[in-house]
Design a protein around this motif. Structure first.
Motif, PDB file in Angstrom:
ATOM      1  N   LYS A 492     -85.163  29.858  67.173  1.00  0.00           N
ATOM      2  CA  LYS A 492     -85.591  29.199  65.944  1.00  0.00           C
ATOM      3  C   LYS A 492     -87.014  29.600  65.579  1.00  0.00           C
ATOM      4  O   LYS A 492     -87.328  29.853  64.412  1.00  0.00           O
ATOM      5  CB  LYS A 492     -85.487  27.688  66.113  1.00  0.00           C
ATOM      6  N   ILE A 493     -87.873  29.662  66.571  1.00  0.00           N
ATOM      7  CA  ILE A 493     -89.245  30.099  66.313  1.00  0.00           C
ATOM      8  C   ILE A 493     -89.264  31.534  65.811  1.00  0.00           C
ATOM      9  O   ILE A 493     -90.003  31.888  64.881  1.00  0.00           O
ATOM     10  CB  ILE A 493     -90.084  29.948  67.593  1.00  0.00           C
ATOM     11  N   LEU A 494     -88.418  32.383  66.409  1.00  0.00           N
ATOM     12  CA  LEU A 494     -88.357  33.779  65.976  1.00  0.00           C
ATOM     13  C   LEU A 494     -87.854  33.886  64.545  1.00  0.00           C
ATOM     14  O   LEU A 494     -88.334  34.700  63.758  1.00  0.00           O
ATOM     15  CB  LEU A 494     -87.454  34.567  66.926  1.00  0.00           C
ATOM     16  N   ASP A 495     -86.891  33.044  64.164  1.00  0.00           N
ATOM     17  CA  ASP A 495     -86.371  33.063  62.797  1.00  0.00           C
ATOM     18  C   ASP A 495     -87.448  32.624  61.805  1.00  0.00           C
ATOM     19  O   ASP A 495     -87.601  33.227  60.734  1.00  0.00           O
ATOM     20  CB  ASP A 495     -85.145  32.155  62.709  1.00  0.00           C
ATOM     21  N   GLU A 496     -88.208  31.582  62.163  1.00  0.00           N
ATOM     22  CA  GLU A 496     -89.305  31.168  61.287  1.00  0.00           C
ATOM     23  C   GLU A 496     -90.364  32.262  61.191  1.00  0.00           C
ATOM     24  O   GLU A 496     -90.968  32.465  60.132  1.00  0.00           O
ATOM     25  CB  GLU A 496     -89.921  29.877  61.825  1.00  0.00           C
ATOM     26  N   ALA A 497     -90.580  32.963  62.290  1.00  0.00           N
ATOM     27  CA  ALA A 497     -91.546  34.064  62.253  1.00  0.00           C
ATOM     28  C   ALA A 497     -91.083  35.165  61.312  1.00  0.00           C
ATOM     29  O   ALA A 497     -91.894  35.772  60.598  1.00  0.00           O
ATOM     30  CB  ALA A 497     -91.764  34.605  63.663  1.00  0.00           C
ATOM     31  N   ARG A 498     -89.763  35.446  61.317  1.00  0.00           N
ATOM     32  CA  ARG A 498     -89.234  36.451  60.379  1.00  0.00           C
ATOM     33  C   ARG A 498     -89.505  36.037  58.932  1.00  0.00           C
ATOM     34  O   ARG A 498     -89.929  36.853  58.103  1.00  0.00           O
ATOM     35  CB  ARG A 498     -87.738  36.636  60.612  1.00  0.00           C
ATOM     36  N   LYS A 499     -89.240  34.765  58.627  1.00  0.00           N
ATOM     37  CA  LYS A 499     -89.467  34.285  57.265  1.00  0.00           C
ATOM     38  C   LYS A 499     -90.946  34.374  56.904  1.00  0.00           C
ATOM     39  O   LYS A 499     -91.299  34.771  55.789  1.00  0.00           O
ATOM     40  CB  LYS A 499     -88.972  32.847  57.141  1.00  0.00           C
ATOM     41  N   CYS A 500     -91.798  34.010  57.835  1.00  0.00           N
ATOM     42  CA  CYS A 500     -93.241  34.065  57.571  1.00  0.00           C
ATOM     43  C   CYS A 500     -93.700  35.494  57.323  1.00  0.00           C
ATOM     44  O   CYS A 500     -94.478  35.767  56.406  1.00  0.00           O
ATOM     45  CB  CYS A 500     -93.984  33.440  58.743  1.00  0.00           C
ATOM     46  N   VAL A 501     -93.204  36.419  58.147  1.00  0.00           N
ATOM     47  CA  VAL A 501     -93.582  37.821  57.970  1.00  0.00           C
ATOM     48  C   VAL A 501     -93.075  38.344  56.632  1.00  0.00           C
ATOM     49  O   VAL A 501     -93.755  39.130  55.950  1.00  0.00           O
ATOM     50  CB  VAL A 501     -93.046  38.664  59.137  1.00  0.00           C
ATOM     51  N   LYS A 502     -91.886  37.897  56.219  1.00  0.00           N
ATOM     52  CA  LYS A 502     -91.357  38.331  54.925  1.00  0.00           C
ATOM     53  C   LYS A 502     -92.242  37.838  53.787  1.00  0.00           C
ATOM     54  O   LYS A 502     -92.567  38.597  52.857  1.00  0.00           O
ATOM     55  CB  LYS A 502     -89.926  37.813  54.750  1.00  0.00           C
TER      56      LYS A 502
END
Length: 659
Positions: A492-502
């Motif tokens: 979940k943290i990795l998915d939020e990180a993907r969104k943040c990087v996007k």
């Protein structure tokens, strides 16, 4: 005379036959070493065995060379079809969801007697009359080794009975049928290894206890003298119950003797109500023996902990030769401080995990010093059965691991547990890439684990651990699995990180466009301090100092009473959500594009900041205070209004208006 001649002929024939056998056994006097077409059936069988052994050794060397030099990565091995495969249907998989700690602590007291620390050295569990029992064996002198019974309704362990043991090291248990009574009986073998210096004796034994009923206690059935017995393993093979005892060292040899740790470990068979010695195998500092079968053949893996001068040595794999009826050395493993072997089968494939506890190192620059320190950060190894031998499958980093434990799930998947004595307990699960990967868990697992025991009770899976960093402490955990995989906290943290990087990538692209426009503005529309430029627009200054001024129309006026607002366009913040790209999120962290855009934008901003030092700032803007000294040659094609003073060293004008 004739009788003597006959005896001479018989002796010559026997000698010739024996010499021929020896020549054939050792490969002398024959140029047909691999030929198996001899007339004598004994020669044929012996030649066949030797030929097969040579071919098997050659095949093992070929396989070992191939997999060691070309495909060491388990993912590459799995990609070419080696190793076990996971269920193709995701619904058939079981995922470790969470680990729940039960509110119970077993063996939590720290017993100290005569300055000797009593610690749990081994655990065993057995099922008797439908009840599950768990035994803790303590290594102190004349201390209590406790046995607990599991209450399935309350999901707790209750004290059942205690045994007085003396320096207990290992334990094994199994269920048999007593030949005298015909009733089921639990056998429990405890290895003891302690020296009573006060009494002046050394009497290590293997004590076999029996339990004939659920409400009856254990009683001693047999005592076997066995020096330096470290661990005990019970297994069933060929319809018999066997007991293997790993012998650590030879008590009759002094410390430092080069053969101190070379001793034969023994294998016993249960016959007529007691254990008898059947086999013995050569070991060196053995601490564990693991038995398993492959295609009906019996194998013994011996974890050799050390030699007389090093902990990095060879551990052995023995196979039972059906013709000689002896365990013969089959394969060696390079190990360092080996403490345990664990065999498991998954998807029809056999694996063997070795626990490398530590390696001994000498300080750099002092190769001959006697001081040795231990490095606990070392890789343990999982081997895979390649058809004729075990080959390296995967290296797993461990921290002073003392034991491997495995749990078989209903769908034949396997969970591996690593008991790290210098770190936390870690659980591994096999994935489709062919690797055993650590399972991320939200609960904090115990650290400095010395012993771990996995149990399956009524389709539930439990772990019992013993940690002895400061005080002996045992914890009970329940493992919960699910057929539907959910995102873990880390995912979940990795998915939020993907969104943040996007989002950052979108903002960076927008900022890059604005910086490009700003750079064009500085390059083409801003008056600098040093460049020769032609200024076409109307300019207003409070105080100007110019070396050379070419003006077509110069007008000096009073400051206006009111300032006209310039109507600066506010616009939206470059860090807001306005104008953000609403394309679908990346499936991975696109850090390369983000860092590339950031690098380009940073370079442009650096160029702008360097140019800003050469820019003539407007009134009330910028960091520069006081008069601005313009050195470049300026040509003004339109009106120039000076609100207060103008100091000019060289003026060339086509028209001057002062008013």
């Amino acid at each position: 005379m004739w009788f003597g001649l006959a005896l001479l002929l018989l002796f010559s024939s026997a000698t010739s036959s024996h010499s021929e056998q020896n020549r054939h056994r050792h490969g002398h006097g024959s140029d047909r070493g691999d030929h198996m077409g001899l007339d004598d059936p004994v020669h044929v069988q012996r030649a066949m065995r030797q030929w097969l052994k040579r071919r098997m050794v050659k095949h093992r060397e070929d396989v070992d060379q191939l997999y060691r030099s070309h495909v060491r990565d388990p993912r590459k091995k799995r990609s070419i079809g080696l190793g076990a495969s996971v269920p193709t249907d995701e619904s058939n998989r079981l995922w470790l969801r969470q680990v729940v700690e039960l509110p119970q602590c077993l063996e939590c007291d720290d017993h100290v007697m005569d300055d000797t620390h009593d610690a749990v050295s081994a655990m065993t569990s057995f099922n008797f009359s439908g009840d599950i029992y768990l035994g803790f064996i303590s290594n102190g002198p004349w201390t209590n080794s406790n046995i607990y019974r599991f209450d399935t309704d309350l999901e707790t362990f209750h004290p059942h009975e205690s045994l007085i043991t003396h320096g207990a090291q290992g334990v094994a248990s199994d269920l048999i049928t007593d030949i005298s009574t015909g009733s089921p009986t639990v056998l429990m073998a405890v290895t003891s290894n302690i020296t009573n210096t006060a009494a002046g004796y050394y009497s290590p034994t293997v004590t076999v206890y029996g339990k004939a009923g659920p409400y009856l206690g254990f009683h001693r059935r047999q005592s076997i003298v066995n020096p330096n017995g470290q661990s005990a393993t019970m297994f069933r093979y060929d319809g018999h119950l066997w007991l293997a005892v790993a012998t650590y060292a030879d008590p009759e040899k002094f410390e430092g003797h080069h053969k101190k740790f070379q001793y034969r470990s023994r294998i016993f068979r249960w016959e007529h109500g007691h254990f008898d010695v059947i086999y013995s195998i050569q070991t060196e500092g053995a601490v564990d023996i693991e038995h398993f079968e492959i295609t009906g053949q019996s194998y013994l893996a011996v974890a050799n902990h050390r030699t007389f001068d090093t902990f990095c040595t060879l551990s052995f794999l023995y196979v039972l030769d059906s013709e000689t009826d002896e365990y013969e050395l089959f394969q060696n493993f390079h190990t360092c401080g080996a403490s345990d072997f664990e065999h498991f089968e998954m998807g029809g494939h056999h694996y063997l995990a070795v626990a490398n506890q530590f390696r001994d190192l000498r300080p750099i620059g002092y190769p001959h010093t006697s001081y040795i320190y231990r490095q606990y950060e070392i890789d343990s190894v999982i081997y895979w059965w390649a058809g004729s031998q075990f080959i390296t499958w995967q290296f797993i980093p461990t921290l002073g691991i003392t034991q491997w434990e495995s749990i078989r799930l209903p769908n034949n998947e396997v969970i591996l547990i690593a008991a790290n004595s210098q770190g936390p307990l870690v659980l591994y699960q096999y994935d489709e890439s062919g690797q055993f990967l650590p399972v991320p868990l939200e609960v904090a697992l115990p650290t400095h684990v010395s012993v771990v025991r996995a149990m399956t009770i009524q389709h539930r899976f439990y772990l019992v651990t013993v940690s002895s960093k400061n005080n002996t402490r045992s914890n009970v955990f329940r493992l919960e699995f699910s057929s539907q995989r959910e995102e873990t906290a880390e995912e979940k943290i990795l998915d939020e990180a993907r969104k943040c990087v996007k989002r950052m990538s979108d903002w960076t692209e927008e900022l890059q466009g604005r910086v490009n426009r700003l750079k064009d503005h500085f390059d083409n529309e801003v008056m600098t301090l040093t460049d020769d430029q032609t200024v076409t627009g109307n300019q207003e200054y409070e105080h100007v100092e110019v070396e050379h001024l070419v003006v077509k129309n110069l007008r000096i006026v009073r400051p206006p009473t009111t300032e006209n607002s310039t109507g600066q366009n506010k616009g939206s913040s470059p860090w807001g959500y306005e104008g953000a790209n609403t394309r679908s999120l990346y499936s991975r962290l696109d850090m390369f594009s983000l860092m590339s855009n950031v690098s380009k934008t940073t370079k442009r901003i650096r160029d702008i900041r360097r140019k800003m030092r050469d820019v003539v700032m407007m009134t009330g803007t910028g960091r520069r205070k006081g008069p601005v000294f313009i050195r470049g040659k300026k040509t003004f094609t339109k009106d120039v209004n000076v609100l207060q003073d103008i100091v000019v060293e060289d003026v060339t004008t086509s028209g001057l208006v002062n008013g």
